[in-house]
Scaffold this active site. Structure first.
Site, PDB file in Angstrom:
ATOM      1  N   ASN A 222       0.855  -1.189   0.000  1.00 19.17           N
ATOM      2  CA  ASN A 222       0.000   0.000   0.000  1.00 19.17           C
ATOM      3  C   ASN A 222       0.886   1.233   0.000  1.00 19.17           C
ATOM      4  OD1 ASN A 222      -2.413   1.585   0.271  1.00 19.17           O
ATOM      5  ND2 ASN A 222      -1.952   1.844   2.455  1.00 19.17           N
TER       6      ASN A 222
ATOM      7  N   HIS B 209       0.833   5.220   1.309  1.00 17.36           N
ATOM      8  CA  HIS B 209       0.110   6.090   2.251  1.00 17.36           C
ATOM      9  C   HIS B 209       0.793   7.455   2.280  1.00 17.36           C
ATOM     10  CE1 HIS B 209      -2.526   7.040   5.581  1.00 17.36           C
ATOM     11  NE2 HIS B 209      -1.489   7.555   6.203  1.00 17.36           N
TER      12      HIS B 209
ATOM     13  N   SER C 184       4.818   6.871   2.326  1.00 13.45           N
ATOM     14  CA  SER C 184       5.380   5.573   2.718  1.00 13.45           C
ATOM     15  C   SER C 184       4.775   4.472   1.863  1.00 13.45           C
ATOM     16  CB  SER C 184       5.028   5.250   4.179  1.00 13.45           C
ATOM     17  OG  SER C 184       5.373   6.303   5.050  1.00 13.45           O
TER      18      SER C 184
ATOM     19  N   ASP D  93      -3.035   0.856   7.871  1.00 12.35           N
ATOM     20  CA  ASP D  93      -1.815   1.659   7.646  1.00 12.35           C
ATOM     21  C   ASP D  93      -0.703   1.298   8.639  1.00 12.35           C
ATOM     22  OD1 ASP D  93      -3.195   3.029   5.646  1.00 12.35           O
ATOM     23  OD2 ASP D  93      -3.923   4.532   7.052  1.00 12.35           O
TER      24      ASP D  93
END
Ligand code: GAR
Length: 202
Positions: free
Chosen positions: A122, A124, A151, A160
């Site tokens: 992911n 973020h 990140s 997250d």
């Protein structure tokens, strides 16, 4: 290009490329960055699918125009686990080996996360562990931070929260608003995500 194909520099591709399904909910600019990076002959991944929980997501059109398979499944009136199972089936059927979340604004069920553990990344828009969730840029400005950033992390059951693979720091300007900072952090995101995904799958 297919394994074994010659790239423009005449080198032979020997490794099969990882097949990445990208999940988006909106503009899909990070998806586009991943897609264009995958056009390099030595990129170790290719896009197998771009999927969304929103049929109107702009990124779906970008992917379709590039000949990438797309899929949209609205989540409204669907149990989270059921929606995630539908996404999972399409991802598997597309032959994906990895999942890249790119502005996918849905919390994932634990079952889905477990199925892709170690193979799902992911991006973020903050320097994790700072500012998980929404409003990251406003939070950074309100805190008087001089440095913001983005990140890329592995996805685990906590939002997250998975292990950070890499970050890019972005200087905050004195007159930044959440909007101007977000736009500049996106330039950093677009550089960081293709590089980290390529390193991770290689
Ligand atoms: C990006 O800034 C991404 O980091 C963020 O959503 C935006 C999507 O933009 N993701 C999150 O906030 C996830 N918690 P895009 O659709 O243009 O790539």
């Amino acid at each position: 290009s297919r394994p074994g194909a010659r790239n423009p520099t005449g080198q032979q591709r020997t490794m099969a490329r990882a097949k990445v399904a990208i999940l988006i909910s909106g503009a899909g600019t990070n998806m586009a960055a991943l897609l264009y990076a995958a056009k390099a002959p030595d990129c170790p991944y290719e896009l197998a699918l771009v999927a969304s929980n929103d049929p109107a997501a702009e990124g779906l059109k970008i992917a379709a125009a590039e000949g990438i398979a797309t899929f949209a499944q609205p989540h409204k009136n669907l149990d989270r686990a059921v929606h995630d199972a539908m996404m999972h089936d399409r991802i598997v059927n597309a032959g994906a080996t990895h999942v890249a979340l790119a502005g996918y604004m849905r919390i994932l069920s634990e079952a889905f996360v477990q199925k892709w553990e170690g193979r799902m990344l992911n991006i973020h828009p903050s320097l994790l562990p700072k500012y998980k969730g929404l409003h990251t840029h406003q939070n950074a400005i309100d805190a008087g931070d001089k440095i913001a950033g983005c990140s890329v992390h592995l996805v685990t059951a906590e939002l997250d929260d998975g292990p950070v693979l890499a970050q890019t720091e972005v200087a905050v300007l004195p007159d930044d608003t959440a909007e101007t900072l977000a736009a500049r952090v996106k330039f950093a995101e677009h550089q960081l995500y293709p590089r980290v995904l390529a390193e991770y799958v290689a």
